[in-house]
Design a protein around this motif. Structure first.
Motif, PDB file in Angstrom:
ATOM      1  N   VAL A   1       0.824  -1.209   0.000  1.00  0.00           N
ATOM      2  CA  VAL A   1       0.000   0.000   0.000  1.00  0.00           C
ATOM      3  C   VAL A   1       0.860   1.262   0.000  1.00  0.00           C
ATOM      4  CG1 VAL A   1      -0.215   0.019   2.533  1.00  0.00           C
ATOM      5  CG2 VAL A   1      -1.964   1.142   1.135  1.00  0.00           C
ATOM      6  N   VAL A   2       0.353   2.285  -0.681  1.00  0.00           N
ATOM      7  CA  VAL A   2       0.954   3.618  -0.676  1.00  0.00           C
ATOM      8  C   VAL A   2      -0.033   4.543   0.016  1.00  0.00           C
ATOM      9  CG1 VAL A   2       1.705   5.549  -2.116  1.00  0.00           C
ATOM     10  CG2 VAL A   2       2.218   3.202  -2.811  1.00  0.00           C
TER      11      VAL A   2
ATOM     12  N   TYR B   1      -4.078   4.865  -0.633  1.00  0.00           N
ATOM     13  CA  TYR B   1      -4.890   5.502   0.400  1.00  0.00           C
ATOM     14  C   TYR B   1      -4.432   6.953   0.474  1.00  0.00           C
ATOM     15  CZ  TYR B   1      -7.000   5.927   5.133  1.00  0.00           C
ATOM     16  OH  TYR B   1      -7.720   6.281   6.238  1.00  0.00           O
ATOM     17  N   TYR B   2      -5.288   7.861   0.033  1.00  0.00           N
ATOM     18  CA  TYR B   2      -4.929   9.260  -0.078  1.00  0.00           C
ATOM     19  C   TYR B   2      -5.915  10.108   0.712  1.00  0.00           C
ATOM     20  CZ  TYR B   2      -2.564   7.001  -3.921  1.00  0.00           C
ATOM     21  OH  TYR B   2      -1.800   6.139  -4.668  1.00  0.00           O
ATOM     22  N   ILE B   3      -5.416  10.925   1.615  1.00  0.00           N
ATOM     23  CA  ILE B   3      -6.258  11.785   2.438  1.00  0.00           C
ATOM     24  C   ILE B   3      -6.037  13.229   2.001  1.00  0.00           C
ATOM     25  CG2 ILE B   3      -6.773  12.614   4.765  1.00  0.00           C
ATOM     26  CD1 ILE B   3      -5.655   9.955   5.828  1.00  0.00           C
TER      27      ILE B   3
ATOM     28  N   LEU C   1       2.427  13.698   5.114  1.00  0.00           N
ATOM     29  CA  LEU C   1       2.906  12.357   5.418  1.00  0.00           C
ATOM     30  C   LEU C   1       2.811  11.460   4.191  1.00  0.00           C
ATOM     31  CD1 LEU C   1       3.694  10.402   7.769  1.00  0.00           C
ATOM     32  CD2 LEU C   1       1.261  10.061   8.128  1.00  0.00           C
ATOM     33  N   LYS C   2       3.853  10.687   3.974  1.00  0.00           N
ATOM     34  CA  LYS C   2       3.841   9.672   2.923  1.00  0.00           C
ATOM     35  C   LYS C   2       4.494   8.424   3.490  1.00  0.00           C
ATOM     36  CE  LYS C   2       5.454   8.481  -1.660  1.00  0.00           C
ATOM     37  NZ  LYS C   2       6.274   8.847  -2.811  1.00  0.00           N
ATOM     38  N   ALA C   3       3.897   7.272   3.217  1.00  0.00           N
ATOM     39  CA  ALA C   3       4.460   5.996   3.672  1.00  0.00           C
ATOM     40  C   ALA C   3       4.143   4.936   2.623  1.00  0.00           C
ATOM     41  CB  ALA C   3       3.890   5.597   5.025  1.00  0.00           C
ATOM     42  N   GLU C   4       5.020   3.950   2.531  1.00  0.00           N
ATOM     43  CA  GLU C   4       4.818   2.843   1.600  1.00  0.00           C
ATOM     44  C   GLU C   4       5.036   1.529   2.325  1.00  0.00           C
ATOM     45  OE1 GLU C   4       6.769   3.180  -2.193  1.00  0.00           O
ATOM     46  OE2 GLU C   4       6.685   5.368  -2.096  1.00  0.00           O
ATOM     47  N   GLY C   5       4.130   0.569   2.073  1.00  0.00           N
ATOM     48  CA  GLY C   5       4.178  -0.732   2.742  1.00  0.00           C
ATOM     49  C   GLY C   5       3.260  -0.735   3.953  1.00  0.00           C
TER      50      GLY C   5
END
Length: 93
Positions: A6-7, A90-92, A14-18
């Motif tokens: 997941v991205v 998943y984008y907020i 904030l940005k995260a991957e996995g």
């Protein structure tokens, strides 16, 4: 519900991957708030075949600070699903 790859983007903050990184980032971002409440207003889905694996949810979120002060903000969450139905984007906003 999250795919292993997941991205996640929370606006420009904030940005995260996995999956593990996303769960950790979300936990850290929400840690200052003893209470967070979402009020879901609308969900958008598409009948367009090219967008069938995407949907959006709109609402408001209320964050409560330890002092008891609250702030309520509008949000839109945009989700992209993989073929197994798990969230891969998943984008907020």
């Amino acid at each position: 519900f999250l795919s292993h790859d997941v991205v996640f983007h929370w606006g420009s903050l904030l940005k995260a991957e996995g999956k593990e990184a996303v769960l950790q980032a979300a936990e850290q971002a929400l840690a200052p708030f003893p209470r967070v409440q979402h009020d879901l207003r609308t969900e958008w889905t598409s009948t367009d075949r090219t967008l069938r694996d995407e949907f959006c949810v709109q609402g408001t979120v209320t964050y409560e600070w330890p002092s008891g002060a609250q702030i309520t903000c509008p949000f839109i969450n945009h989700f992209v699903l993989n073929k197994a139905g798990r969230i891969k984007g998943y984008y907020i906003y």
